[in-house]
Every structure is written in structure tokens, then in C-alpha cells.
Design an enzyme around this catalytic site. Sequence first.
Site, short mmCIF file in Angstrom:
data_model
loop_
_atom_site.label_atom_id
_atom_site.label_comp_id
_atom_site.label_asym_id
_atom_site.label_seq_id
_atom_site.Cartn_x
_atom_site.Cartn_y
_atom_site.Cartn_z
N ASP A 1 -15.45 -1.25 9.00
CA ASP A 1 -16.24 -1.48 7.80
C ASP A 1 -17.32 -2.53 8.03
OD1 ASP A 1 -14.50 0.29 6.56
OD2 ASP A 1 -13.21 -1.30 5.78
N ASN B 1 -9.84 -0.88 10.54
CA ASN B 1 -8.59 -0.33 10.03
C ASN B 1 -8.03 0.63 11.07
OD1 ASN B 1 -9.04 -1.25 7.05
ND2 ASN B 1 -10.89 -0.15 7.61
N SER C 1 -6.71 -2.54 2.43
CA SER C 1 -7.06 -1.82 1.20
C SER C 1 -7.47 -2.72 0.04
CB SER C 1 -5.92 -0.91 0.76
OG SER C 1 -5.80 0.18 1.63
N TYR D 1 -9.56 4.16 -4.10
CA TYR D 1 -8.54 5.20 -4.21
C TYR D 1 -8.53 5.99 -5.52
CZ TYR D 1 -6.82 3.04 0.01
OH TYR D 1 -6.73 2.54 1.27
N GLU E 1 0.81 -1.21 0.00
CA GLU E 1 0.00 0.00 0.00
C GLU E 1 0.85 1.27 0.00
OE1 GLU E 1 -3.57 -0.37 2.61
OE2 GLU E 1 -2.62 -2.26 3.16
N GLY F 1 -7.11 5.47 5.36
CA GLY F 1 -6.54 6.38 4.36
C GLY F 1 -6.88 7.83 4.63
N ARG G 1 -11.21 3.02 11.73
CA ARG G 1 -12.40 3.00 10.89
C ARG G 1 -12.86 1.56 10.72
NH1 ARG G 1 -11.06 3.67 5.62
NH2 ARG G 1 -12.13 1.71 5.14
N GLU H 1 -14.14 -5.59 9.19
CA GLU H 1 -12.81 -5.43 9.79
C GLU H 1 -12.65 -4.01 10.29
OE1 GLU H 1 -10.46 -6.52 6.34
OE2 GLU H 1 -9.86 -4.44 6.07
#
Length: 293
Positions: free
Chosen positions: A238, A256, A134, A197, A7, A260, A236, A254
Site C-alpha cells: 500500500d 500485506n 486491515s 470491507y 480480523e 483480503g 500487496r 506497508e
Amino acid sequence: MGGPSAEREVSLSSGKACAAALREHGGYTVIEVDAGRDLSAVLTEIKPDAVLNCLHGRWGEDGSVQGLLEWLGIPYTHSGILASALAMDKQRSKDVFRAHGLPVVESVLAAAADVRAGHVMAPPYVVKPNNEGSSVGVYLVQEAANGPPQLDADMPDEVMVETFAPGREMTTTVMGDRALTVTDIITTGWYDYDAKYKEGGSSHVVPADIPQEIFDLCMEYALKAHHALGCRGISRTDFRWDESRGAAGLILLETNTQPGMTATSLTPEQGQAVGISFPDLCAWMVEDASCGR
């Protein structure tokens, strides 16, 4: 920012955006560091008051660089060693979520060779690396699939296979002890790397136009996940929501620990939706930095 993970490019974008935001905020001298194998020497020379960790993926998000920063005694942002390592290991984080009563799908760790040779669970299912983020190297095996997925050669020897959770993709950022809001992520297909992205890869409805019960559950589950893993700073979480099943259709995918921070990123967008500008968000992270996280 940067670093050697899969990433790297997204991390460079996050780092540049955060550096610009901190300069805009004022009051900070910002030095951008592309994290290489000489990171310890570079940080020893710079002697920063704090490190804003914009690394994504392995080494930067899995507890490795956190251990280095603890060793050097440099305050840093986001989660500490244990929470970072737990969140990056998808299977172990699922075990933690399950133990705290959070809804997750069934999953197994399997040898990549076995996954290529035959279905290790009944389709539909998802195959992904156990310790990347990601949507790097994610395979969706549909119910009508003729055979098992032919994973790329660069996939790790061991992968996670999990039951596919249908429905809408949603996410919630936690900032300290506060869940910010819920975003409904709308894509034409799989929410993959490009959808995350690239400009136009997805559209975001924030706050999500969903029943209040589901909105509240996303906020509650995200905060519970943050605390269950021992996260600090920003995280964050999801979700997938199958509307046909109501509250029972909400699944936690999951968490994070270093989401990002690019122009299309969800966390800065959620901050703005609740009145926190991107420069203020970055400044909050820096002021929150510490050792012993």
C-alpha cells in the site's frame, strides 16, 4: 480461515470466497477449516495435500500458523515464517524497507499510556497497533487536534506512531515475481476497516489513472518490498501519493502478506484487470504452495 484474530470475520469471508472459486475451477477437493486451538489435530486428521491460508491478522499472518504447517510438513500458500513475522511487525518491516532504499515515513514505538497522555510527535500523525492489519484500531490525529488521542482500552500496551502521509491511497499486488497493476482507492474519508470491507465503502480505479512515472514506481516498489521481506506467493503493498510533490511524494505504507480475498477485495480485482480470473488466481496459489517458504 477464521481464527482468533481481530480480523476473523474478514478471514471467514475470504475463505468462503476462495473455497467457492476453487470448486468452480475444478480439480480440487476443498475442505473449509475454521482455525481453532485444535488446528494441529484437525489438519493431522484431514491430511491435506496443501493449505490455502486465508487467515488474516495475528497467528494466521504473523508466522505462527506458518510454523505449525512447517512442523506438520504440509505445503501452504503465501509467505513463510520470517517474511510473515517481519511484514506483520510494522516497525521492523519499515527498517527493512529503509535499508533497501524504499520511501517510508518516520515512526516510533510508544507506550499507549504515553500516547494518551500527550503528543509523542508533532501532529498530524497516525496511531496504530504494531502487529494488526486491515486498519484495525487506527487513529488519525489531525494538525489542529486539541489534545492527544484517547485510545480504546483494547489497544495493545505498545503502539506505533507514524507521521501522517497525505495524498491518494494506492496499492499494488505482487504475484510470484510479477507486479500486477496499480489501484487508486477513492474514499470520502479515512481508508478504514469499513471502507475496505463494506459494499460501497470505497471505489477503486484500476488501473490507476496516474502519471506513468508514479505507476511504474508503485510497481517497482511493490516488487522490491516483496523481495526485501522475503515474501512468497501473493503480497500487496500500500502507498500514499502526494501529487504536489511528484515522485518524492510517493510513500510506502506497508506490505500485506495475506491480502483480503473478499468480494470487495483489491487483489482479486487487480488479477481480473490483467486477465487472471479469481478461480485461476486461487488455483495458482494452491499450485504454488510448499514448505520451506
